[in-house]
Design a protein around this motif. Structure first.
Motif, PDB file in Angstrom:
ATOM      1  N   LEU A 114      16.486   6.264  10.965  1.00 43.20           N
ATOM      2  CA  LEU A 114      15.313   6.976   9.920  1.00 43.20           C
ATOM      3  C   LEU A 114      15.081   5.998   8.815  1.00 43.20           C
ATOM      4  CD1 LEU A 114      13.298   9.075  10.514  1.00 43.20           C
ATOM      5  CD2 LEU A 114      15.000  10.544   9.081  1.00 43.20           C
ATOM      6  N   SER A 115      16.228   5.413   8.188  1.00 43.64           N
ATOM      7  CA  SER A 115      16.155   4.608   7.016  1.00 43.64           C
ATOM      8  C   SER A 115      15.431   3.414   7.363  1.00 43.64           C
ATOM      9  CB  SER A 115      17.539   4.175   6.285  1.00 43.64           C
ATOM     10  OG  SER A 115      18.250   5.534   5.997  1.00 43.64           O
ATOM     11  N   PHE A 116      15.823   2.618   8.392  1.00 39.40           N
ATOM     12  CA  PHE A 116      15.035   1.566   8.926  1.00 39.40           C
ATOM     13  C   PHE A 116      13.688   1.746   8.918  1.00 39.40           C
ATOM     14  CE2 PHE A 116      19.112  -0.243  10.938  1.00 39.40           C
ATOM     15  CZ  PHE A 116      19.350  -0.915   9.917  1.00 39.40           C
ATOM     16  N   TYR A 117      13.143   2.810   9.710  1.00 40.44           N
ATOM     17  CA  TYR A 117      11.838   3.309   9.939  1.00 40.44           C
ATOM     18  C   TYR A 117      11.305   3.489   8.564  1.00 40.44           C
ATOM     19  CZ  TYR A 117       7.917   6.119  11.131  1.00 40.44           C
ATOM     20  OH  TYR A 117       6.548   6.587  11.455  1.00 40.44           O
ATOM     21  N   SER A 118      11.687   4.133   7.477  1.00 38.49           N
ATOM     22  CA  SER A 118      11.288   4.471   6.246  1.00 38.49           C
ATOM     23  C   SER A 118      11.025   3.046   5.748  1.00 38.49           C
ATOM     24  CB  SER A 118      12.139   5.298   5.468  1.00 38.49           C
ATOM     25  OG  SER A 118      11.773   5.407   4.114  1.00 38.49           O
ATOM     26  N   PHE A 119      12.128   2.129   5.607  1.00 36.85           N
ATOM     27  CA  PHE A 119      11.806   1.029   5.096  1.00 36.85           C
ATOM     28  C   PHE A 119      10.820  -0.139   5.608  1.00 36.85           C
ATOM     29  CE2 PHE A 119      12.881  -3.716   4.500  1.00 36.85           C
ATOM     30  CZ  PHE A 119      12.708  -3.704   3.247  1.00 36.85           C
ATOM     31  N   LEU A 120      10.644  -0.053   6.890  1.00 38.49           N
ATOM     32  CA  LEU A 120       9.489  -0.904   7.697  1.00 38.49           C
ATOM     33  C   LEU A 120       8.093  -0.276   7.177  1.00 38.49           C
ATOM     34  CD1 LEU A 120      11.206  -1.779  10.969  1.00 38.49           C
ATOM     35  CD2 LEU A 120      11.081  -3.375   9.184  1.00 38.49           C
ATOM     36  N   GLY A 121       8.246   1.052   7.267  1.00 41.23           N
ATOM     37  CA  GLY A 121       7.022   1.777   7.000  1.00 41.23           C
ATOM     38  C   GLY A 121       6.394   1.592   5.537  1.00 41.23           C
ATOM     39  N   PHE A 122       7.416   1.388   4.599  1.00 39.50           N
ATOM     40  CA  PHE A 122       7.218   1.036   3.202  1.00 39.50           C
ATOM     41  C   PHE A 122       6.633  -0.259   3.029  1.00 39.50           C
ATOM     42  CE2 PHE A 122       8.968  -1.074  -0.614  1.00 39.50           C
ATOM     43  CZ  PHE A 122       8.237  -0.374  -1.332  1.00 39.50           C
ATOM     44  N   ILE A 123       7.165  -1.311   3.812  1.00 39.24           N
ATOM     45  CA  ILE A 123       6.479  -2.634   3.997  1.00 39.24           C
ATOM     46  C   ILE A 123       5.095  -2.542   4.533  1.00 39.24           C
ATOM     47  CG2 ILE A 123       6.827  -4.961   4.931  1.00 39.24           C
ATOM     48  CD1 ILE A 123       9.023  -4.232   2.803  1.00 39.24           C
ATOM     49  N   LYS A 124       4.850  -1.765   5.629  1.00 36.48           N
ATOM     50  CA  LYS A 124       3.659  -1.639   5.758  1.00 36.48           C
ATOM     51  C   LYS A 124       2.385  -1.157   5.011  1.00 36.48           C
ATOM     52  CE  LYS A 124       0.962   0.171   9.866  1.00 36.48           C
ATOM     53  NZ  LYS A 124       1.069   0.915  11.150  1.00 36.48           N
ATOM     54  N   VAL A 125       2.992  -0.257   4.264  1.00 34.43           N
ATOM     55  CA  VAL A 125       2.130   0.490   3.476  1.00 34.43           C
ATOM     56  C   VAL A 125       1.922  -0.484   2.133  1.00 34.43           C
ATOM     57  CG1 VAL A 125       1.923   2.225   1.525  1.00 34.43           C
ATOM     58  CG2 VAL A 125       2.751   2.792   3.792  1.00 34.43           C
ATOM     59  N   VAL A 126       3.014  -1.212   1.658  1.00 36.24           N
ATOM     60  CA  VAL A 126       2.540  -2.165   0.576  1.00 36.24           C
ATOM     61  C   VAL A 126       1.886  -3.324   1.219  1.00 36.24           C
ATOM     62  CG1 VAL A 126       4.076  -3.928  -0.967  1.00 36.24           C
ATOM     63  CG2 VAL A 126       4.625  -1.457  -0.606  1.00 36.24           C
ATOM     64  N   ARG A 127       1.982  -3.730   2.271  1.00 36.20           N
ATOM     65  CA  ARG A 127       1.008  -4.803   2.713  1.00 36.20           C
ATOM     66  C   ARG A 127      -0.395  -4.371   2.826  1.00 36.20           C
ATOM     67  NH1 ARG A 127       2.772  -7.663   7.631  1.00 36.20           N
ATOM     68  NH2 ARG A 127       1.373  -9.470   7.001  1.00 36.20           N
ATOM     69  N   THR A 128      -0.396  -3.276   3.232  1.00 33.81           N
ATOM     70  CA  THR A 128      -2.050  -2.830   3.335  1.00 33.81           C
ATOM     71  C   THR A 128      -2.523  -2.487   1.745  1.00 33.81           C
ATOM     72  OG1 THR A 128      -1.326  -1.887   5.323  1.00 33.81           O
ATOM     73  CG2 THR A 128      -3.211  -0.866   4.413  1.00 33.81           C
ATOM     74  N   PHE A 129      -1.597  -1.836   0.999  1.00 32.02           N
ATOM     75  CA  PHE A 129      -2.287  -2.007  -0.360  1.00 32.02           C
ATOM     76  C   PHE A 129      -2.512  -3.054  -0.876  1.00 32.02           C
ATOM     77  CE2 PHE A 129      -1.079  -1.325  -4.838  1.00 32.02           C
ATOM     78  CZ  PHE A 129      -2.111  -0.362  -5.108  1.00 32.02           C
ATOM     79  N   ARG A 130      -1.822  -3.870  -0.997  1.00 29.06           N
ATOM     80  CA  ARG A 130      -2.260  -5.133  -1.534  1.00 29.06           C
ATOM     81  C   ARG A 130      -3.412  -5.776  -0.859  1.00 29.06           C
ATOM     82  NH1 ARG A 130       1.766  -9.646  -0.402  1.00 29.06           N
ATOM     83  NH2 ARG A 130       0.435 -10.914  -1.946  1.00 29.06           N
ATOM     84  N   LYS A 131      -3.619  -5.659   0.364  1.00 34.29           N
ATOM     85  CA  LYS A 131      -4.999  -6.184   0.996  1.00 34.29           C
ATOM     86  C   LYS A 131      -6.129  -5.218   0.394  1.00 34.29           C
ATOM     87  CE  LYS A 131      -3.046  -7.695   5.329  1.00 34.29           C
ATOM     88  NZ  LYS A 131      -2.995  -7.278   6.689  1.00 34.29           N
ATOM     89  N   LEU A 132      -5.949  -3.780   0.266  1.00 37.27           N
ATOM     90  CA  LEU A 132      -6.866  -3.071  -0.215  1.00 37.27           C
ATOM     91  C   LEU A 132      -7.148  -3.366  -1.878  1.00 37.27           C
ATOM     92  CD1 LEU A 132      -5.853   0.456   0.891  1.00 37.27           C
ATOM     93  CD2 LEU A 132      -8.086  -0.722   1.403  1.00 37.27           C
ATOM     94  N   ASP A 133      -6.111  -3.607  -2.640  1.00 41.38           N
ATOM     95  CA  ASP A 133      -6.331  -4.002  -4.036  1.00 41.38           C
ATOM     96  C   ASP A 133      -7.057  -5.254  -4.202  1.00 41.38           C
ATOM     97  OD1 ASP A 133      -5.883  -3.375  -6.752  1.00 41.38           O
ATOM     98  OD2 ASP A 133      -4.362  -5.024  -6.732  1.00 41.38           O
ATOM     99  N   ARG A 134      -6.588  -6.302  -3.242  1.00 42.76           N
ATOM    100  CA  ARG A 134      -7.264  -7.548  -3.133  1.00 42.76           C
ATOM    101  C   ARG A 134      -8.672  -7.408  -2.995  1.00 42.76           C
ATOM    102  NH1 ARG A 134      -4.597 -11.163   0.658  1.00 42.76           N
ATOM    103  NH2 ARG A 134      -2.869 -10.015  -0.020  1.00 42.76           N
ATOM    104  N   ASN A 135      -9.099  -6.712  -2.033  1.00 43.18           N
ATOM    105  CA  ASN A 135     -10.603  -6.479  -1.800  1.00 43.18           C
ATOM    106  C   ASN A 135     -11.249  -5.806  -2.676  1.00 43.18           C
ATOM    107  OD1 ASN A 135     -10.511  -7.952   0.697  1.00 43.18           O
ATOM    108  ND2 ASN A 135     -10.117  -6.160   1.916  1.00 43.18           N
ATOM    109  N   ASN A 136     -10.459  -4.749  -3.384  1.00 40.52           N
ATOM    110  CA  ASN A 136     -11.240  -3.815  -4.413  1.00 40.52           C
ATOM    111  C   ASN A 136     -11.526  -4.889  -5.787  1.00 40.52           C
ATOM    112  OD1 ASN A 136     -12.193  -1.693  -5.816  1.00 40.52           O
ATOM    113  ND2 ASN A 136     -10.104  -1.259  -6.297  1.00 40.52           N
TER     114      ASN A 136
END
Length: 138
Positions: A114-136
């Motif tokens: 579950l910790s691994f899943y959480s960490f990988l999900g965190f990476i996914k959210v951060v990458r998506t947020f960076r894309k959203l922020d860059r587009n914004n």
């Protein structure tokens, strides 16, 4: 997958924790607690940053299925991360020594997975947020 690998390697991992100069269970629990706490705070900050935004880009994507899916995923990962942190806190207090069999091994393998899943999900959210922020920002 992480669960299966951890269960397969449980005897080897247990020996490393049992050795006099081996791995520290309390160090693992404390480290995961610290990281999960920081990660949960960061995820919550991203969520509160994105959801109330009123810029044109965010308003344009706010009602799309993809954006709603991203918000649901972000909340799920935030809750999973909080769960990982709470379990890590309890493990830090109780400080069970990993063994090579039994319910504790299954529980710890599940928690680490579950910790691994959480960490990988965190990476996914951060990458998506960076894309959203860059587009914004354009």
């Amino acid at each position: 997958m992480a669960f299966a690998v951890l269960m397969a390697w449980a005897p080897t991992i247990a020996r490393r924790f049992a050795a006099v100069d081996g791995w520290s269970a309390s160090g693992l629990y404390g480290g995961v607690f610290s990281w999960a706490s920081i990660q949960a705070g960061f995820l919550f900050a991203i969520y509160t940053f994105i959801v109330p935004k009123s810029e044109a880009f965010v308003r344009a994507v706010a009602r799309t299925a993809a954006f709603n899916q991203f918000k649901r995923y972000m909340l799920r990962i935030t809750w999973v991360t909080l769960l990982v942190a709470l379990v890590a806190f309890a493990l830090t207090v109780v400080n069970p020594k990993p063994t090579s069999g039994g319910y504790l091994t299954i529980f710890l393998a599940g928690w680490v997975s579950l910790s691994f899943y959480s960490f990988l999900g965190f990476i996914k959210v951060v990458r998506t947020f960076r894309k959203l922020d860059r587009n914004n920002s354009h």
